[in-house]
Enzyme design. Structure first.
Site, short mmCIF file in Angstrom:
data_model
loop_
_atom_site.label_atom_id
_atom_site.label_comp_id
_atom_site.label_asym_id
_atom_site.label_seq_id
_atom_site.Cartn_x
_atom_site.Cartn_y
_atom_site.Cartn_z
N HIS A 24 0.50 -6.59 -11.54
CA HIS A 24 1.15 -6.31 -10.53
C HIS A 24 0.89 -7.52 -9.11
O HIS A 24 1.75 -7.68 -8.56
CB HIS A 24 0.28 -4.85 -9.73
CG HIS A 24 1.16 -4.24 -8.63
ND1 HIS A 24 2.29 -3.57 -8.49
CD2 HIS A 24 0.74 -4.00 -7.22
CE1 HIS A 24 2.76 -3.28 -7.44
NE2 HIS A 24 1.79 -3.31 -6.55
N TYR A 57 4.49 -2.43 -1.92
CA TYR A 57 4.89 -1.81 -0.88
C TYR A 57 5.69 -2.86 0.28
O TYR A 57 6.45 -2.37 1.18
CB TYR A 57 4.35 -0.66 -0.34
CG TYR A 57 5.33 0.21 0.61
CD1 TYR A 57 6.07 1.19 -0.02
CD2 TYR A 57 5.30 0.18 2.18
CE1 TYR A 57 6.74 2.04 0.71
CE2 TYR A 57 6.16 0.93 2.77
CZ TYR A 57 6.72 1.72 2.30
OH TYR A 57 7.56 2.80 2.86
N ASP A 83 2.85 -4.69 -15.59
CA ASP A 83 2.57 -3.85 -14.33
C ASP A 83 3.50 -2.54 -14.53
O ASP A 83 4.69 -2.58 -14.79
CB ASP A 83 3.00 -4.42 -12.92
CG ASP A 83 2.91 -3.36 -11.92
OD1 ASP A 83 2.30 -2.58 -11.87
OD2 ASP A 83 3.96 -3.60 -10.78
N GLY A 92 0.91 -1.25 -0.05
CA GLY A 92 -0.05 -0.07 0.21
C GLY A 92 0.87 1.20 0.07
O GLY A 92 1.17 1.89 -0.89
#
Length: 459
Positions: free
Chosen positions: A434, A186, A382, A89
């Site tokens: 992703h 992340y 991605d 995130g």
């Protein structure tokens, strides 16, 4: 009377005499967290599930929510390793993404009420532990409101480590078991940072409780400098931005800066996003969900080997399912402590992020030297953390090559490419965005199998 302890029970296990018998607190806590079944769950499920909370800071009242999904009985769960999965995130739920639409055994139907089985679930290879982290994400909470506005890398890693220490006390059968960490995006920060803490605190211990063996991360935020170079290059070479904007990004975004993006860089990035149009940047060749207001976190993909037709709106179904009162009850969710409804990604955590180091490469160097098993994988469609960014970051490690770049296969079909370095393996997955396990579930399954067996991708 004497109260014998099984060999796997912890030395400090509290034992009580109850009605002339023995009882261990870890057993009681496990049973309290056991999920008998989930609403809408398919029949004939042959694996155990647990969920609940571990308090990581008593004073602040920070408690992290987990979901353990063990391997099927037919796959001998007692002999399988334990794999922790973390989404990034920052501020996004590992249950919403990792569990419910990527590697978990249950995916959510379009009605938002029923589940179907994922034929390529990773729990067929390992016992899966999903953690909603930091506090304020998903069902995880803090009684100290300021915690939601002060989360950052360092506290997230420390809390995750405390969670693991306490969780292994609750589930002592996993002590000394081979343990791995995985994640994406992340979590490219979360995973190596947590790995470093475990490695350092295991030093000098011959038989550590957390028997950490290594990690694998996908489309991972790794190093700001090289990530930016690779991302801008990917946008330009894939026709997503103009020549002028590509040059503007190189000028406005001072890639040699020791700080995060400047105001001019942010302006250049906004121009680039406008030029890209209404695509899903996390999967540039698949259509976005028409019911998603923002594409910032719309992580979708399609593959002909998936058991179902591609649906780009699965995140919306998670939003419905995990807010059902009967689902929250089955998960033992403490909704009285969660100030807002369950969200796939927090509207607060991540917006006010306290600390984020510019590079994970120093941690990679330390853990590679320690001999841990480290794999990095990347879906090549991605545009948010693209394969070029990952390759530039890995190149910066200046590792010796063991096996040169080669295609790996599923039967006669190319699944992607791989290169084996001294201490690190890179794997790309063709056609994946992703969320590699969502877009290419079979390829992701083979990827994990190869990693756990410590074998190169099939060539």
């Amino acid at each position: 009377m004497n109260c014998p302890l099984h060999s796997w029970l912890p030395a400090l296990c509290w034992v009580f005499l109850l009605l002339g018998g023995c009882y261990c607190l870890s057993d009681r806590d496990q049973e309290r967290d056991r999920i008998s079944s989930l609403p809408g769950q398919p029949q004939n499920v042959d694996f155990s599930q647990y969920s609940g909370y571990v308090t990581v800071n008593e004073q602040a009242g920070r408690a992290l929510f987990y979901w353990l999904i063990e391997s099927p009985e037919s796959q001998n769960p007692d002999e399988r390793p334990l794999l922790l999965w973390l989404n990034g995130g920052p501020g996004c739920s590992s249950i919403a993404y990792g569990a419910a639409e990527e590697i978990g055994p249950f995916h959510i139907n379009a009605d938002g009420k029923t589940l179907y089985l994922n034929p390529y679930s990773w729990n067929k290879l390992a016992n899966l532990l999903f953690l909603e982290s930091p506090a304020g994400v998903g069902f995880s909470y803090s009684n100290t409101t300021s915690d939601l506005f002060t989360a950052g890398d360092q506290r997230t890693a420390e809390d995750a480590y405390i969670f693991l220490v306490k969780w292994f006390e609750r589930f002592p059968q996993y002590k000394h078991r081979d343990f791995y960490i995985s994640g994406e995006s992340y979590a490219g920060h979360y995973v190596p940072q947590l790995s470093q803490i475990i490695y350092r605190r295991n030093k000098g211990i011959k038989n550590p409780v957390i028997n950490f063996k290594g990690f694998l991360v996908g489309n991972a935020v790794t190093d700001d400098y090289h990530d930016y170079i690779g991302t801008f290059e990917y946008w330009w070479t894939h026709g997503l931005i103009s020549d002028a904007t590509y040059k503007f990004l190189g000028i406005a975004c001072d890639l040699g800066s020791a700080t995060h993006p400047s105001r001019d860089c942010i302006i250049a990035l906004d121009i680039a996003y406008q030029e890209q149009g209404a695509i899903d940047p996390y999967s540039i060749y698949t259509r976005p969900c028409p019911y998603t207001s923002s594409l910032r976190r719309n992580l979708r993909g399609h593959h002909p080997l998936m058991s179902r037709a591609y649906d780009p709106c699965t995140e919306n179904y998670a939003q419905i399912y995990f807010n059902l009162p009967e689902v929250q009850k089955a998960f033992h969710a403490n909704v009285t402590q969660v100030p807002y409804k369950w969200q796939t990604c927090s509207d607060i955590v991540g917006i006010y992020w306290a600390d984020s180091p510019l590079s994970m490469l120093p941690i990679y160097r330390e853990l590679i030297a320690a001999g841990l098993r480290i794999w990095v994988f990347s879906g090549d469609t991605d545009s948010v953390v693209p394969v070029t960014a990952t390759r530039y970051s890995i190149d910066a490690l200046n590792l010796s090559t063991v096996t040169n770049w080669y295609p790996w296969y599923i039967n006669t079909k190319v699944g992607g490419w791989s290169q084996v370095y001294e201490g690190l393996t890179l794997v790309t997955v063709t056609g994946a965005g992703h969320e590699v396990p969502l877009h290419r579930p079979l390829e992701a399954y083979i990827l994990l199998r190869s990693y756990l067996e410590n074998k190169p991708m099939p060539s």
